[in-house]
Design a protein around this motif. Structure first.
Motif, mmCIF file in Angstrom:
data_model
loop_
_atom_site.group_PDB
_atom_site.id
_atom_site.type_symbol
_atom_site.label_atom_id
_atom_site.label_comp_id
_atom_site.label_asym_id
_atom_site.label_seq_id
_atom_site.Cartn_x
_atom_site.Cartn_y
_atom_site.Cartn_z
ATOM 1 N N SER A 76 0.815 -1.218 0.000
ATOM 2 C CA SER A 76 0.000 0.000 0.000
ATOM 3 C C SER A 76 0.845 1.264 0.000
ATOM 4 O O SER A 76 0.455 2.291 -0.548
ATOM 5 N N ASP A 77 2.033 1.201 0.626
ATOM 6 C CA ASP A 77 2.928 2.354 0.653
ATOM 7 C C ASP A 77 4.350 1.887 0.937
ATOM 8 O O ASP A 77 4.601 0.719 1.235
ATOM 9 N N GLN A 78 5.291 2.805 0.860
ATOM 10 C CA GLN A 78 6.700 2.483 1.059
ATOM 11 C C GLN A 78 6.974 2.007 2.483
ATOM 12 O O GLN A 78 7.802 1.120 2.710
ATOM 13 N N TYR A 79 6.270 2.602 3.449
ATOM 14 C CA TYR A 79 6.484 2.215 4.847
ATOM 15 C C TYR A 79 6.147 0.739 5.065
ATOM 16 O O TYR A 79 6.901 0.005 5.715
ATOM 17 N N SER A 80 5.013 0.297 4.512
ATOM 18 C CA SER A 80 4.599 -1.100 4.682
ATOM 19 C C SER A 80 5.621 -2.049 4.068
ATOM 20 O O SER A 80 5.960 -3.085 4.649
ATOM 21 N N PHE A 81 6.115 -1.677 2.889
ATOM 22 C CA PHE A 81 7.131 -2.501 2.232
ATOM 23 C C PHE A 81 8.418 -2.556 3.047
ATOM 24 O O PHE A 81 8.992 -3.625 3.261
ATOM 25 N N SER A 82 8.884 -1.394 3.506
ATOM 26 C CA SER A 82 10.131 -1.338 4.280
ATOM 27 C C SER A 82 10.014 -2.140 5.568
ATOM 28 O O SER A 82 10.953 -2.844 5.969
ATOM 29 N N HIS A 83 8.853 -2.041 6.224
ATOM 30 C CA HIS A 83 8.620 -2.797 7.457
ATOM 31 C C HIS A 83 8.651 -4.297 7.175
ATOM 32 O O HIS A 83 9.277 -5.068 7.925
ATOM 33 N N PHE A 84 7.987 -4.710 6.110
ATOM 34 C CA PHE A 84 7.946 -6.125 5.708
ATOM 35 C C PHE A 84 9.359 -6.616 5.385
ATOM 36 O O PHE A 84 9.776 -7.694 5.832
ATOM 37 N N PHE A 85 10.103 -5.826 4.624
ATOM 38 C CA PHE A 85 11.453 -6.216 4.199
ATOM 39 C C PHE A 85 12.386 -6.353 5.404
ATOM 40 O O PHE A 85 13.115 -7.348 5.528
ATOM 41 N N LYS A 86 12.352 -5.376 6.294
ATOM 42 C CA LYS A 86 13.237 -5.396 7.458
ATOM 43 C C LYS A 86 12.871 -6.518 8.420
ATOM 44 O O LYS A 86 13.746 -7.147 9.035
ATOM 45 N N LYS A 87 11.583 -6.812 8.527
ATOM 46 C CA LYS A 87 11.126 -7.896 9.395
ATOM 47 C C LYS A 87 11.712 -9.232 8.968
ATOM 48 O O LYS A 87 12.108 -10.050 9.813
ATOM 49 N N HIS A 88 11.792 -9.467 7.660
ATOM 50 C CA HIS A 88 12.231 -10.763 7.156
ATOM 51 C C HIS A 88 13.724 -10.823 6.823
ATOM 52 O O HIS A 88 14.292 -11.916 6.780
ATOM 53 N N LEU A 89 14.353 -9.656 6.611
ATOM 54 C CA LEU A 89 15.763 -9.691 6.213
ATOM 55 C C LEU A 89 16.688 -9.012 7.213
ATOM 56 O O LEU A 89 17.905 -9.128 7.112
ATOM 57 N N GLY A 90 16.110 -8.302 8.164
ATOM 58 C CA GLY A 90 16.929 -7.688 9.196
ATOM 59 C C GLY A 90 17.599 -6.387 8.789
ATOM 60 O O GLY A 90 18.443 -5.861 9.517
ATOM 61 N N MET A 91 17.254 -5.853 7.631
ATOM 62 C CA MET A 91 17.793 -4.573 7.170
ATOM 63 C C MET A 91 16.765 -3.905 6.282
ATOM 64 O O MET A 91 15.858 -4.563 5.763
ATOM 65 N N SER A 92 16.908 -2.609 6.107
ATOM 66 C CA SER A 92 15.953 -1.875 5.275
ATOM 67 C C SER A 92 16.273 -2.096 3.797
ATOM 68 O O SER A 92 17.382 -2.523 3.447
ATOM 69 N N PRO A 93 15.326 -1.822 2.891
ATOM 70 C CA PRO A 93 15.598 -1.945 1.457
ATOM 71 C C PRO A 93 16.787 -1.096 1.018
ATOM 72 O O PRO A 93 17.601 -1.536 0.199
ATOM 73 N N SER A 94 16.913 0.105 1.553
ATOM 74 C CA SER A 94 18.027 0.990 1.195
ATOM 75 C C SER A 94 19.354 0.406 1.652
ATOM 76 O O SER A 94 20.362 0.473 0.926
ATOM 77 N N GLN A 95 19.388 -0.174 2.843
ATOM 78 C CA GLN A 95 20.616 -0.786 3.343
ATOM 79 C C GLN A 95 21.007 -1.985 2.477
ATOM 80 O O GLN A 95 22.191 -2.194 2.191
ATOM 81 N N TYR A 96 20.004 -2.762 2.066
ATOM 82 C CA TYR A 96 20.287 -3.906 1.199
ATOM 83 C C TYR A 96 20.850 -3.428 -0.139
ATOM 84 O O TYR A 96 21.832 -3.980 -0.645
ATOM 85 N N ARG A 97 20.265 -2.392 -0.711
ATOM 86 C CA ARG A 97 20.698 -1.879 -2.021
ATOM 87 C C ARG A 97 22.119 -1.347 -1.967
ATOM 88 O O ARG A 97 22.893 -1.500 -2.928
ATOM 89 N N GLN A 98 22.519 -0.746 -0.868
ATOM 90 C CA GLN A 98 23.850 -0.158 -0.734
ATOM 91 C C GLN A 98 24.949 -1.195 -0.861
ATOM 92 O O GLN A 98 26.084 -0.874 -1.228
ATOM 93 N N GLN A 99 24.636 -2.469 -0.599
ATOM 94 C CA GLN A 99 25.645 -3.531 -0.686
ATOM 95 C C GLN A 99 26.133 -3.722 -2.128
ATOM 96 O O GLN A 99 27.233 -4.226 -2.349
ATOM 97 N N PHE A 100 25.320 -3.314 -3.113
ATOM 98 C CA PHE A 100 25.650 -3.557 -4.512
ATOM 99 C C PHE A 100 26.045 -2.275 -5.239
ATOM 100 O O PHE A 100 26.107 -2.249 -6.466
ATOM 101 N N GLN A 101 26.297 -1.232 -4.484
ATOM 102 C CA GLN A 101 26.677 0.048 -5.093
ATOM 103 C C GLN A 101 28.153 0.331 -4.867
ATOM 104 O O GLN A 101 28.790 -0.271 -4.037
#
Length: 280
Positions: free
Chosen positions: A255-280
């Motif tokens: 529904s929004d970015q917050y819901s996605f970020s919460h879902f992602f961090k809950k299952h992966l232990g990091m935010s989407p932005s933190q995950y993306r930074q690993q490949f930059q």
């Protein structure tokens, strides 16, 4: 223009596979493919499990799954036959395509053993097809040659089924069928439906029964599998595109970015932005 774009089929070797696929970086193939292993080993992570493929095996992959290359041995030798679905549909193949499709659909993302003799025959026909595709020599009937050589390959693979017991689909237990249908539905609807209830209703069974069966067959709960697939989809967008996180959350049905970020961090232990930074 690639052979896939020009002719509808392309052959990759272990070298070109390595160039296209990075270790520990999830990817989704654009087209269905057969991956044949002649020697060595390769480890892949698919939505549900880790797969280790060794010599004289093949695996069927498709664009509905997300994969991750974990490792491969120094003596890894392979061929990958990638093709467009619309290309194979134009061929005048005379075997029962429905049975063939159902068999390979059941075997999707599972290492299938090959006898060394059978692999050798397929290997030679694939190499010859690759030779024609890669040739710079002018051929008046190159398109027709490619079509016939790919038809030969299709008949060889269909022959594998002829050696199996009738229809592999009929050998499924009721529980295996429930899981098979659940995974098929999930591959088609995971962007819009993340509730176990939706998938249970698709089979007219209770949520508790679906969850119990999925857990007993896969070792993971239905909700864990759903989350895993959504997370893998998110990984692909985060590490292979420049889409903003807000846009990715919308594509994945949040529904929004917050819901996605919460879902992602809950299952992966990091935010989407933190995950993306690993490949930059």
């Amino acid at each position: 223009m690639t052979a896939l774009e020009k002719f509808g089929v392309e052959i990759f070797t272990q070298e070109t596979i390595h160039q296209r696929i990075t270790v520990d970086k999830p990817f989704r193939p654009e087209n269905p493919a057969f991956l044949f292993i002649k020697s060595g080993t390769i480890k892949l992570r698919q939505h549900l499990s880790d797969l280790e493929l060794s010599a004289n095996t093949f695996i069927v992959t498709d664009p509905q799954s997300v994969y991750e290359l974990i490792s491969f041995s120094d003596d890894f030798q392979s061929r990958m036959v990638s093709y467009k679905r619309e290309f194979i549909s134009t061929l005048s193949l005379k075997f029962n395509r429905l049975i063939t499709y159902r068999y390979f659909r059941q075997q999707m993302n599972v290492g299938v053993p090959f006898s060394p003799d059978d692999l050798e025959v397929v290997w030679k026909s694939v190499n010859f097809l690759k030779y024609i595709l890669d040739s710079d020599t002018e051929m008046i009937y190159k398109k027709e040659i490619v079509e016939h050589l790919f038809s030969v390959f299709c008949y060889q693979m269909a022959g594998i089924i002829a050696n199996e017991d009738n229809s592999s689909m009929n050998q499924m237990s009721r529980q295996e069928e429930i899981v098979f249908l659940f995974l098929n539905d999930l591959s088609n609807h995971h962007l819009n439906n993340r509730n176990v209830e939706f998938y249970a209703e698709r089979q007219s069974i209770t949520t508790r029964h679906l969850s119990s069966v999925v857990k007993s067959i896969t070792g993971r709960s239905a909700s864990q599998i759903i989350a895993s697939i959504v997370i893998n989809e998110a990984k692909v967008y985060l590490n292979s595109s420049n889409m903003p996180v807000s846009e990715i959350s919308s594509v994945l049905g949040f529904s929004d970015q917050y819901s996605f970020s919460h879902f992602f961090k809950k299952h992966l232990g990091m935010s989407p932005s933190q995950y993306r930074q690993q490949f930059q």
